[in-house]
Design a protein around this motif. Structure first.
Motif, PDB file in Angstrom:
ATOM      1  N   LEU A  23      24.954  43.407 -33.460  1.00  0.00           N
ATOM      2  CA  LEU A  23      25.553  43.899 -34.703  1.00  0.00           C
ATOM      3  C   LEU A  23      25.305  42.915 -35.834  1.00  0.00           C
ATOM      4  CD1 LEU A  23      28.973  45.165 -33.263  1.00  0.00           C
ATOM      5  CD2 LEU A  23      26.854  46.455 -33.604  1.00  0.00           C
ATOM      6  N   LYS A  24      24.513  41.862 -35.540  1.00  0.00           N
ATOM      7  CA  LYS A  24      24.247  40.795 -36.503  1.00  0.00           C
ATOM      8  C   LYS A  24      22.789  40.733 -36.917  1.00  0.00           C
ATOM      9  CE  LYS A  24      27.942  38.144 -34.399  1.00  0.00           C
ATOM     10  NZ  LYS A  24      28.292  36.960 -33.633  1.00  0.00           N
ATOM     11  N   GLY A  25      21.969  41.683 -36.448  1.00  0.00           N
ATOM     12  CA  GLY A  25      20.568  41.707 -36.818  1.00  0.00           C
ATOM     13  C   GLY A  25      19.675  40.783 -36.016  1.00  0.00           C
ATOM     14  N   ASP A  26      20.232  40.083 -35.041  1.00  0.00           N
ATOM     15  CA  ASP A  26      19.457  39.129 -34.233  1.00  0.00           C
ATOM     16  C   ASP A  26      18.860  39.842 -33.020  1.00  0.00           C
ATOM     17  OD1 ASP A  26      18.351  36.977 -32.958  1.00  0.00           O
ATOM     18  OD2 ASP A  26      20.231  35.882 -32.701  1.00  0.00           O
ATOM     19  N   ILE A  27      17.725  40.514 -33.220  1.00  0.00           N
ATOM     20  CA  ILE A  27      17.131  41.296 -32.133  1.00  0.00           C
ATOM     21  C   ILE A  27      16.512  40.420 -31.045  1.00  0.00           C
ATOM     22  CG2 ILE A  27      16.783  43.353 -33.542  1.00  0.00           C
ATOM     23  CD1 ILE A  27      13.849  42.598 -33.786  1.00  0.00           C
ATOM     24  N   GLU A  28      16.287  39.153 -31.334  1.00  0.00           N
ATOM     25  CA  GLU A  28      15.754  38.235 -30.322  1.00  0.00           C
ATOM     26  C   GLU A  28      16.836  37.760 -29.351  1.00  0.00           C
ATOM     27  OE1 GLU A  28      12.523  37.466 -29.912  1.00  0.00           O
ATOM     28  OE2 GLU A  28      12.098  38.870 -31.526  1.00  0.00           O
ATOM     29  N   ASN A  29      18.078  37.804 -29.790  1.00  0.00           N
ATOM     30  CA  ASN A  29      19.185  37.304 -28.976  1.00  0.00           C
ATOM     31  C   ASN A  29      20.404  38.214 -29.135  1.00  0.00           C
ATOM     32  OD1 ASN A  29      20.593  35.556 -27.286  1.00  0.00           O
ATOM     33  ND2 ASN A  29      21.321  34.338 -28.991  1.00  0.00           N
ATOM     34  N   PRO A  30      20.356  39.417 -28.529  1.00  0.00           N
ATOM     35  CA  PRO A  30      21.488  40.345 -28.681  1.00  0.00           C
ATOM     36  C   PRO A  30      22.780  39.792 -28.078  1.00  0.00           C
ATOM     37  CG  PRO A  30      19.905  41.163 -27.067  1.00  0.00           C
ATOM     38  CD  PRO A  30      19.307  39.944 -27.670  1.00  0.00           C
ATOM     39  N   SER A  31      23.895  40.194 -28.653  1.00  0.00           N
ATOM     40  CA  SER A  31      25.215  39.738 -28.207  1.00  0.00           C
ATOM     41  C   SER A  31      25.577  40.257 -26.825  1.00  0.00           C
ATOM     42  CB  SER A  31      26.292  40.210 -29.183  1.00  0.00           C
ATOM     43  OG  SER A  31      25.961  39.861 -30.495  1.00  0.00           O
ATOM     44  N   TRP A  32      25.127  41.440 -26.519  1.00  0.00           N
ATOM     45  CA  TRP A  32      25.472  42.117 -25.269  1.00  0.00           C
ATOM     46  C   TRP A  32      24.182  42.559 -24.600  1.00  0.00           C
ATOM     47  CZ3 TRP A  32      24.133  47.126 -24.095  1.00  0.00           C
ATOM     48  CH2 TRP A  32      24.747  47.696 -22.987  1.00  0.00           C
ATOM     49  N   LYS A  33      24.096  42.419 -23.267  1.00  0.00           N
ATOM     50  CA  LYS A  33      22.894  42.830 -22.532  1.00  0.00           C
ATOM     51  C   LYS A  33      23.271  43.392 -21.173  1.00  0.00           C
ATOM     52  CE  LYS A  33      21.165  38.533 -23.833  1.00  0.00           C
ATOM     53  NZ  LYS A  33      20.537  37.303 -23.534  1.00  0.00           N
ATOM     54  N   VAL A  34      22.436  44.304 -20.697  1.00  0.00           N
ATOM     55  CA  VAL A  34      22.513  44.756 -19.314  1.00  0.00           C
ATOM     56  C   VAL A  34      21.083  44.724 -18.784  1.00  0.00           C
ATOM     57  CG1 VAL A  34      22.333  47.212 -19.888  1.00  0.00           C
ATOM     58  CG2 VAL A  34      23.345  46.529 -17.731  1.00  0.00           C
ATOM     59  N   HIS A  35      20.916  44.226 -17.557  1.00  0.00           N
ATOM     60  CA  HIS A  35      19.601  44.177 -16.929  1.00  0.00           C
ATOM     61  C   HIS A  35      19.500  45.288 -15.894  1.00  0.00           C
ATOM     62  CE1 HIS A  35      18.961  39.667 -17.967  1.00  0.00           C
ATOM     63  NE2 HIS A  35      18.896  40.464 -19.021  1.00  0.00           N
ATOM     64  N   VAL A  36      18.509  46.146 -16.076  1.00  0.00           N
ATOM     65  CA  VAL A  36      18.284  47.268 -15.171  1.00  0.00           C
ATOM     66  C   VAL A  36      17.017  46.977 -14.381  1.00  0.00           C
ATOM     67  CG1 VAL A  36      17.880  49.752 -15.019  1.00  0.00           C
ATOM     68  CG2 VAL A  36      19.334  48.844 -16.857  1.00  0.00           C
ATOM     69  N   PRO A  37      17.104  46.916 -13.045  1.00  0.00           N
ATOM     70  CA  PRO A  37      15.891  46.708 -12.256  1.00  0.00           C
ATOM     71  C   PRO A  37      14.867  47.799 -12.566  1.00  0.00           C
ATOM     72  CG  PRO A  37      17.839  46.477 -10.876  1.00  0.00           C
ATOM     73  CD  PRO A  37      18.302  47.019 -12.196  1.00  0.00           C
ATOM     74  N   LYS A  38      13.594  47.409 -12.643  1.00  0.00           N
ATOM     75  CA  LYS A  38      12.556  48.379 -13.026  1.00  0.00           C
ATOM     76  C   LYS A  38      12.506  49.576 -12.086  1.00  0.00           C
ATOM     77  CE  LYS A  38       8.666  47.313 -14.814  1.00  0.00           C
ATOM     78  NZ  LYS A  38       7.309  46.768 -15.025  1.00  0.00           N
ATOM     79  N   TYR A  39      12.842  49.390 -10.810  1.00  0.00           N
ATOM     80  CA  TYR A  39      12.776  50.518  -9.873  1.00  0.00           C
ATOM     81  C   TYR A  39      13.819  51.592 -10.189  1.00  0.00           C
ATOM     82  CZ  TYR A  39      16.759  48.629  -7.250  1.00  0.00           C
ATOM     83  OH  TYR A  39      18.001  48.173  -6.887  1.00  0.00           O
ATOM     84  N   MET A  40      14.791  51.286 -11.041  1.00  0.00           N
ATOM     85  CA  MET A  40      15.831  52.253 -11.402  1.00  0.00           C
ATOM     86  C   MET A  40      15.563  52.956 -12.735  1.00  0.00           C
ATOM     87  SD  MET A  40      19.181  50.021 -10.350  1.00  0.00           S
ATOM     88  CE  MET A  40      20.365  51.368 -10.414  1.00  0.00           C
ATOM     89  N   ILE A  41      14.509  52.573 -13.437  1.00  0.00           N
ATOM     90  CA  ILE A  41      14.265  53.088 -14.785  1.00  0.00           C
ATOM     91  C   ILE A  41      14.049  54.598 -14.807  1.00  0.00           C
ATOM     92  CG2 ILE A  41      12.650  53.020 -16.741  1.00  0.00           C
ATOM     93  CD1 ILE A  41      14.691  50.706 -16.614  1.00  0.00           C
ATOM     94  N   SER A  42      13.261  55.128 -13.894  1.00  0.00           N
ATOM     95  CA  SER A  42      13.005  56.577 -13.891  1.00  0.00           C
ATOM     96  C   SER A  42      14.298  57.366 -13.758  1.00  0.00           C
ATOM     97  CB  SER A  42      12.043  56.953 -12.770  1.00  0.00           C
ATOM     98  OG  SER A  42      10.776  56.417 -13.024  1.00  0.00           O
ATOM     99  N   GLU A  43      15.166  56.927 -12.857  1.00  0.00           N
ATOM    100  CA  GLU A  43      16.444  57.621 -12.671  1.00  0.00           C
ATOM    101  C   GLU A  43      17.328  57.474 -13.910  1.00  0.00           C
ATOM    102  OE1 GLU A  43      20.058  57.956  -9.406  1.00  0.00           O
ATOM    103  OE2 GLU A  43      18.508  56.457  -9.124  1.00  0.00           O
ATOM    104  N   LEU A  44      17.320  56.292 -14.519  1.00  0.00           N
ATOM    105  CA  LEU A  44      18.094  56.076 -15.742  1.00  0.00           C
ATOM    106  C   LEU A  44      17.615  57.001 -16.859  1.00  0.00           C
ATOM    107  CD1 LEU A  44      20.183  54.455 -17.403  1.00  0.00           C
ATOM    108  CD2 LEU A  44      18.354  52.826 -17.880  1.00  0.00           C
ATOM    109  N   ILE A  45      16.297  57.102 -17.030  1.00  0.00           N
ATOM    110  CA  ILE A  45      15.727  57.994 -18.054  1.00  0.00           C
ATOM    111  C   ILE A  45      16.108  59.441 -17.777  1.00  0.00           C
ATOM    112  CG2 ILE A  45      13.569  58.927 -18.970  1.00  0.00           C
ATOM    113  CD1 ILE A  45      12.424  56.051 -18.611  1.00  0.00           C
ATOM    114  N   GLU A  46      16.048  59.831 -16.526  1.00  0.00           N
ATOM    115  CA  GLU A  46      16.403  61.210 -16.155  1.00  0.00           C
ATOM    116  C   GLU A  46      17.846  61.513 -16.542  1.00  0.00           C
ATOM    117  OE1 GLU A  46      16.940  63.659 -12.030  1.00  0.00           O
ATOM    118  OE2 GLU A  46      15.249  62.288 -12.161  1.00  0.00           O
TER     119      GLU A  46
END
Length: 71
Positions: free
Chosen positions: A41-64
Motif C-alpha cells: 500500500l506504499k508503492g514499494d513493489i520490490e518489497n511488499p508488506s504482505w506475501k504468500v508463497h505458493v508452490p509452483k505445483y499448485m499454480i494451475s489449481e489456484l488459477i482454476e
C-alpha cells in the motif's frame, strides 16, 4: 533468486499494488520454486508488506479456482 513477474495496481488506491514474483530455492539449495504474491500500500513493489508463497505445483489449481471468481 527472485524474478519479478509483474505488478497490478489497485483501481481506487494510489501507490497500492498486488505483486507477483517467482523465487527459486526460497528455503535453501534444492528447495522447490514458489510464486510469491504480495501486496503493498506504499508503492514499494520490490518489497511488499504482505506475501504468500505458493508452490509452483499448485499454480494451475489456484488459477482454476480464481477463474471462478471473475467479475
Amino acid at each position: 533468486m527472485k524474478t519479478n513477474l509483474g505488478a497490478i495496481s489497485y483501481q481506487d488506491r494510489e501507490n497500492s499494488f498486488i505483486t507477483i514474483a517467482q523465487i527459486d530455492e526460497p528455503y535453501g539449495p534444492g528447495s522447490d520454486s514458489v510464486i510469491s504474491i504480495g501486496c503493498t500500500l506504499k508503492g514499494d513493489i520490490e518489497n511488499p508488506s504482505w506475501k504468500v508463497h505458493v508452490p509452483k505445483y499448485m499454480i494451475s489449481e489456484l488459477i482454476e479456482i480464481l477463474s471462478t471468481c471473475k467479475v
